[in-house]
Scaffold this motif. Structure first.
Motif, PDB file in Angstrom:
ATOM      1  N   SER A  37       0.834  -1.205   0.000  1.00 35.47           N
ATOM      2  CA  SER A  37       0.000   0.000   0.000  1.00 35.47           C
ATOM      3  C   SER A  37       0.868   1.255   0.000  1.00 35.47           C
ATOM      4  CB  SER A  37      -0.881  -0.024   1.258  1.00 35.47           C
ATOM      5  OG  SER A  37      -1.636   1.164   1.353  1.00 35.47           O
ATOM      6  N   GLY A  38       0.545   2.216  -0.861  1.00 34.57           N
ATOM      7  CA  GLY A  38       1.348   3.433  -0.972  1.00 34.57           C
ATOM      8  C   GLY A  38       0.861   4.554  -0.069  1.00 34.57           C
ATOM      9  N   ALA A  39       1.743   5.554   0.148  1.00 35.32           N
ATOM     10  CA  ALA A  39       1.365   6.773   0.882  1.00 35.32           C
ATOM     11  C   ALA A  39       1.284   7.959  -0.072  1.00 35.32           C
ATOM     12  CB  ALA A  39       2.369   7.065   1.988  1.00 35.32           C
ATOM     13  N   SER A  40       2.190   8.008  -1.043  1.00 35.59           N
ATOM     14  CA  SER A  40       2.168   9.110  -2.016  1.00 35.59           C
ATOM     15  C   SER A  40       1.661   8.553  -3.341  1.00 35.59           C
ATOM     16  CB  SER A  40       3.563   9.719  -2.170  1.00 35.59           C
ATOM     17  OG  SER A  40       4.483   8.789  -2.701  1.00 35.59           O
ATOM     18  N   THR A  41       0.378   8.174  -3.338  1.00 33.40           N
ATOM     19  CA  THR A  41      -0.181   7.463  -4.480  1.00 33.40           C
ATOM     20  C   THR A  41      -0.444   8.405  -5.657  1.00 33.40           C
ATOM     21  OG1 THR A  41      -2.311   7.758  -3.417  1.00 33.40           O
ATOM     22  CG2 THR A  41      -1.282   5.637  -3.143  1.00 33.40           C
ATOM     23  N   GLY A  42      -0.304   7.856  -6.865  1.00 34.00           N
ATOM     24  CA  GLY A  42      -0.621   8.608  -8.071  1.00 34.00           C
ATOM     25  C   GLY A  42      -2.132   8.684  -8.256  1.00 34.00           C
ATOM     26  N   ALA A 151       6.410  12.385   2.190  1.00 33.62           N
ATOM     27  CA  ALA A 151       5.295  11.687   2.836  1.00 33.62           C
ATOM     28  C   ALA A 151       5.756  10.455   3.621  1.00 33.62           C
ATOM     29  CB  ALA A 151       4.261  11.269   1.791  1.00 33.62           C
ATOM     30  N   HIS A 152       7.052  10.157   3.580  1.00 31.97           N
ATOM     31  CA  HIS A 152       7.535   8.941   4.243  1.00 31.97           C
ATOM     32  C   HIS A 152       8.244   9.198   5.568  1.00 31.97           C
ATOM     33  CE1 HIS A 152       7.572   6.646   0.144  1.00 31.97           C
ATOM     34  NE2 HIS A 152       6.365   6.946   0.565  1.00 31.97           N
ATOM     35  N   ALA A 153       8.266  10.445   6.012  1.00 31.77           N
ATOM     36  CA  ALA A 153       8.947  10.758   7.265  1.00 31.77           C
ATOM     37  C   ALA A 153       8.349  12.032   7.864  1.00 31.77           C
ATOM     38  CB  ALA A 153      10.443  10.950   7.019  1.00 31.77           C
ATOM     39  N   PHE A 159      11.994  16.430  -0.541  1.00 32.18           N
ATOM     40  CA  PHE A 159      12.142  15.253  -1.409  1.00 32.18           C
ATOM     41  C   PHE A 159      11.875  13.982  -0.604  1.00 32.18           C
ATOM     42  CE2 PHE A 159      15.243  17.019  -4.874  1.00 32.18           C
ATOM     43  CZ  PHE A 159      14.336  18.023  -5.166  1.00 32.18           C
ATOM     44  N   GLN A 160      11.231  13.025  -1.248  1.00 34.41           N
ATOM     45  CA  GLN A 160      10.786  11.827  -0.538  1.00 34.41           C
ATOM     46  C   GLN A 160      11.887  10.779  -0.326  1.00 34.41           C
ATOM     47  OE1 GLN A 160       6.727  10.060  -1.455  1.00 34.41           O
ATOM     48  NE2 GLN A 160       8.051   8.538  -2.408  1.00 34.41           N
ATOM     49  N   GLU A 161      12.704  10.551  -1.369  1.00 31.98           N
ATOM     50  CA  GLU A 161      13.656   9.439  -1.275  1.00 31.98           C
ATOM     51  C   GLU A 161      15.030   9.800  -1.825  1.00 31.98           C
ATOM     52  OE1 GLU A 161      11.828   6.084  -3.272  1.00 31.98           O
ATOM     53  OE2 GLU A 161       9.896   6.674  -2.441  1.00 31.98           O
ATOM     54  N   PHE A 162      16.051   9.490  -1.026  1.00 36.56           N
ATOM     55  CA  PHE A 162      17.442   9.585  -1.457  1.00 36.56           C
ATOM     56  C   PHE A 162      18.000   8.164  -1.434  1.00 36.56           C
ATOM     57  CE2 PHE A 162      18.070  14.207  -1.205  1.00 36.56           C
ATOM     58  CZ  PHE A 162      16.902  14.572  -0.544  1.00 36.56           C
ATOM     59  N   GLY A 308       9.410   7.568 -14.503  1.00 41.67           N
ATOM     60  CA  GLY A 308       8.030   8.006 -14.281  1.00 41.67           C
ATOM     61  C   GLY A 308       7.303   7.045 -13.355  1.00 41.67           C
ATOM     62  N   ASP A 309       6.830   7.575 -12.219  1.00 39.94           N
ATOM     63  CA  ASP A 309       6.052   6.769 -11.265  1.00 39.94           C
ATOM     64  C   ASP A 309       4.595   7.238 -11.322  1.00 39.94           C
ATOM     65  OD1 ASP A 309       4.883   5.600  -9.025  1.00 39.94           O
ATOM     66  OD2 ASP A 309       6.188   6.555  -7.562  1.00 39.94           O
ATOM     67  N   ASP A 310       4.267   8.329 -10.589  1.00 47.61           N
ATOM     68  CA  ASP A 310       2.886   8.843 -10.580  1.00 47.61           C
ATOM     69  C   ASP A 310       2.365   9.144 -11.990  1.00 47.61           C
ATOM     70  OD1 ASP A 310       3.015   8.749  -7.858  1.00 47.61           O
ATOM     71  OD2 ASP A 310       3.023  10.922  -7.538  1.00 47.61           O
ATOM     72  N   VAL A 331      10.397   3.627 -16.517  1.00 51.97           N
ATOM     73  CA  VAL A 331       9.112   3.522 -15.810  1.00 51.97           C
ATOM     74  C   VAL A 331       9.300   2.746 -14.503  1.00 51.97           C
ATOM     75  CG1 VAL A 331       8.457   1.450 -17.140  1.00 51.97           C
ATOM     76  CG2 VAL A 331       6.684   2.765 -15.980  1.00 51.97           C
ATOM     77  N   LEU A 332       8.649   3.246 -13.447  1.00 49.51           N
ATOM     78  CA  LEU A 332       8.606   2.517 -12.186  1.00 49.51           C
ATOM     79  C   LEU A 332       7.427   1.551 -12.266  1.00 49.51           C
ATOM     80  CD1 LEU A 332      10.318   2.870  -9.528  1.00 49.51           C
ATOM     81  CD2 LEU A 332       8.193   3.658  -8.510  1.00 49.51           C
ATOM     82  N   VAL A 333       7.639   0.304 -11.865  1.00 49.50           N
ATOM     83  CA  VAL A 333       6.585  -0.703 -11.957  1.00 49.50           C
ATOM     84  C   VAL A 333       6.182  -1.145 -10.560  1.00 49.50           C
ATOM     85  CG1 VAL A 333       6.058  -3.051 -12.716  1.00 49.50           C
ATOM     86  CG2 VAL A 333       7.241  -1.468 -14.257  1.00 49.50           C
ATOM     87  N   LYS A 334       4.911  -0.826 -10.208  1.00 53.54           N
ATOM     88  CA  LYS A 334       4.365  -1.221  -8.910  1.00 53.54           C
ATOM     89  C   LYS A 334       3.114  -2.042  -9.180  1.00 53.54           C
ATOM     90  CE  LYS A 334       5.589   3.020  -6.351  1.00 53.54           C
ATOM     91  NZ  LYS A 334       5.162   4.439  -6.163  1.00 53.54           N
ATOM     92  N   VAL A 335       3.138  -3.301  -8.770  1.00 59.06           N
ATOM     93  CA  VAL A 335       2.035  -4.197  -9.121  1.00 59.06           C
ATOM     94  C   VAL A 335       0.673  -3.676  -8.658  1.00 59.06           C
ATOM     95  CG1 VAL A 335       3.252  -6.391  -9.417  1.00 59.06           C
ATOM     96  CG2 VAL A 335       2.692  -5.609  -7.116  1.00 59.06           C
ATOM     97  N   ARG A 363       6.112  -0.651  -2.349  1.00 59.97           N
ATOM     98  CA  ARG A 363       5.379   0.526  -1.903  1.00 59.97           C
ATOM     99  C   ARG A 363       5.920   0.912  -0.522  1.00 59.97           C
ATOM    100  NH1 ARG A 363       1.212   2.155  -5.388  1.00 59.97           N
ATOM    101  NH2 ARG A 363       1.773   4.120  -4.379  1.00 59.97           N
ATOM    102  N   SER A 364       5.562   2.098  -0.054  1.00 61.41           N
ATOM    103  CA  SER A 364       6.049   2.487   1.271  1.00 61.41           C
ATOM    104  C   SER A 364       5.413   1.633   2.373  1.00 61.41           C
ATOM    105  CB  SER A 364       5.818   3.968   1.523  1.00 61.41           C
ATOM    106  OG  SER A 364       4.478   4.314   1.256  1.00 61.41           O
ATOM    107  N   GLY A 365       4.199   1.138   2.135  1.00 59.11           N
ATOM    108  CA  GLY A 365       3.601   0.159   3.048  1.00 59.11           C
ATOM    109  C   GLY A 365       3.814  -1.227   2.451  1.00 59.11           C
TER     110      GLY A 365
HETATM  111  P1  PGA Z   1       4.433   5.193  -2.079  1.00 61.18           P
HETATM  112  O1  PGA Z   1       5.819   5.829  -2.518  1.00 61.18           O
HETATM  113  O2  PGA Z   1       4.558   3.722  -2.073  1.00 61.18           O
HETATM  114  O3  PGA Z   1       4.206   5.811  -0.733  1.00 61.18           O
HETATM  115  O4  PGA Z   1       3.428   5.692  -3.082  1.00 61.18           O
HETATM  116  C1  PGA Z   1       6.761   5.183  -3.304  1.00 61.18           C
HETATM  117  C2  PGA Z   1       7.177   6.047  -4.447  1.00 61.18           C
HETATM  118  O5  PGA Z   1       6.719   7.195  -4.606  1.00 61.18           O
HETATM  119  O6  PGA Z   1       7.973   5.588  -5.266  1.00 61.18           O
END
Ligand code: PGA
Ligand code: ZN
Length: 420
Positions: A37-42, A151-153, A159-162, A308-310, A331-335, A363-365
């Motif tokens: 489950s994501g936190a910064s969902t597209g 959104a992750h801290a 910025f979300q991720e380094f 490209g994610d969102d 492209v980022l691939v999230k099932v 995902r972040s979750g």
């Molecule tokens: P999310 O973040 O799983 O919280 O959406 C991951 C990402 O943005 O790559």
């Protein structure tokens, strides 16, 4: 053939409920999959169904999704051949009937889809990566998270991720070792400078930095202090997750206290590339800023991986539009952004045919489920993003890949190269 489909609520890494599905075949083979489950969902993601009952799990319960698996989704796939993944996924999509899987829930559908593949693999007596691809041999280069923001801290970092990519590594295990070494050097240097060393949702440190420069200086220094050459041995990757701070057509950096117009924001990212050994930027632009995406790609796309994610949400049609429009080059691939294995693999194919790179992603979750590790090897996509080298929800995927590399001994392939 699929005989029984069951589901239950379990907990994810943030302590929220998520769905786990068991698919049992007539020959008793069992497949089990838990959904992230994501936190910064597209905005264009397939819809995760939550109960919304404030008396249970603060509204986040997935009891309805569980009931949808036991009812309409089980009815749709019972008796189908588990090896015919396309037919199973088509039946799930038809049972839902909506364009974005909102009726029965993308979480419910994905659980059944992945558990079916795992049951079929078990029936074939093969690990999932081998069941999906007889020639699978390629281990992914990991982009290892080490600093969390956005959104992750709970720090002011915009910025979300380094992340770090251990490009000098010669095996997957070696990549994890380099990542772990830099992670621990960074921890010491943060502590020495009086910063806290608590970690965020993806296991990277979450000190109270206010600027990306501060994080990037610490990371570059930590790479060097570990004994590696920044940019040659270990490179840096970013996921600003820019949709999260895009407001009224501009990028509002709350931590820094400045607002940048899209062109200024592109200049700013280009400046970071000059100052630090950054090789990949994911979601440098917001999902709604398509002009910005084109400007960024025109400016930096020839030299830098732009993921490209969102903006794509793992959707083949959205990706095809982006390819036509000249947005990003990977492209980022999230099932769970798309909701079935078949659609996920179709997005990977679309990217490949256009020469776009593919990064398999968590995902972040998350949970202890390691399906994405197998998918990275099955598709031979070349890269994976699955968090820090701390927290079991993240290390479960790394550890699974370490075991796969051992299983493939003699045949496994790995290159510390984003482009291979
Ligand atoms: P999310 O973040 O799983 O919280 O959406 C991951 C990402 O943005 O790559
Ligand atoms: Zn992202």
């Amino acid at each position: 053939a699929i005989e029984a489909v069951r589901a239950r609520q379990i907990l994810d890494s943030r302590g929220n409920p998520t769905i786990e599905v068991d698919v049992r075949l007539a020959n008793d083979a069992l497949g089990r999959a838990a959904v992230p489950s994501g936190a910064s969902t597209g905005d264009a993601e397939a819809v995760e169904l939550r109960d919304g009952d404030p008396r249970r799990f603060h509204g986040k319960g997935v009891a309805t999704a569980v009931a949808n698996v036991a009812g309409p989704l089980a009815d749709a796939v019972r008796g189908l051949d588990a090896e015919d993944q396309a037919a199973v996924d088509a039946a799930l999509i038809a049972a839902d009937g909506s364009a974005d899987k909102r009726r029965l829930g993308a979480n419910a559908i994905l659980g059944v889809s992945l558990a079916t593949a795992k049951a079929a693999a078990a029936a074939a007596g093969k690990p999932l990566y081998r069941y999906l691809n007889d020639d699978a041999a390629r281990l992914p280069l990991p982009m290892i998270n080490i600093v969390n923001g956005g959104a992750h801290a709970d720090n002011p970092l915009d910025f979300q991720e380094f992340m770090i990519a251990p490009i000098r590594a010669t095996t997957f295990f070696d990549a994890v070792r380099l990542g772990s070494e830099v992670f621990h050097t960074l921890k010491k240097s943060l502590a020495k400078a009086g910063h806290n060393t608590n970690v965020g949702d993806e296991g990277g440190f979450a000190p109270a930095f206010t600027t990306a420069d501060e994080a990037l200086r610490f990371i570059t220094d930590a790479i060097a202090a570990t004994g590696y050459a920044p940019g040659t041995d270990v490179a840096i990757c970013l996921d600003p997750a820019a949709s999260e701070f895009y407001r009224d057509g501009a990028y509002a950096y709350a931590g820094e206290g400045v607002v940048r117009r899209p062109a200024e924001h592109v200049d700013y990212l280009a400046g970071l590339l000059q100052r630090y050994p950054i090789v990949s930027i994911e979601d440098g632009m917001a999902q709604d800023d398509l002009d910005g995406w084109r400007a960024l790609t025109d400016r930096l796309g020839a030299s830098t991986q732009l993921v490209g994610d969102d903006v794509f949400c793992t959707d083949a049609a959205r990706l095809a539009k982006g390819i036509d429009g000249g947005y990003a080059n990977a492209v980022l691939v999230k099932v769970n952004q798309v909701g079935t294995l078949t659609e996920t693999l179709s997005t990977v194919d679309t990217a490949r045919r256009a020469g776009y790179r593919v990064v398999m992603s968590h995902r972040s979750g998350e949970t202890e489920d390691t399906t994405i590790a197998d998918l990275a090897v099955a598709t031979g996509c070349g890269q994976i993003k699955t968090g820090s080298v701390s927290r079991s929800d993240r290390t479960a995927k790394y550890n699974r890949l370490i075991r796969i590399e051992e299983e493939l001994s003699g045949q496994s392939q790995f290159r510390g190269d984003l482009a291979w």
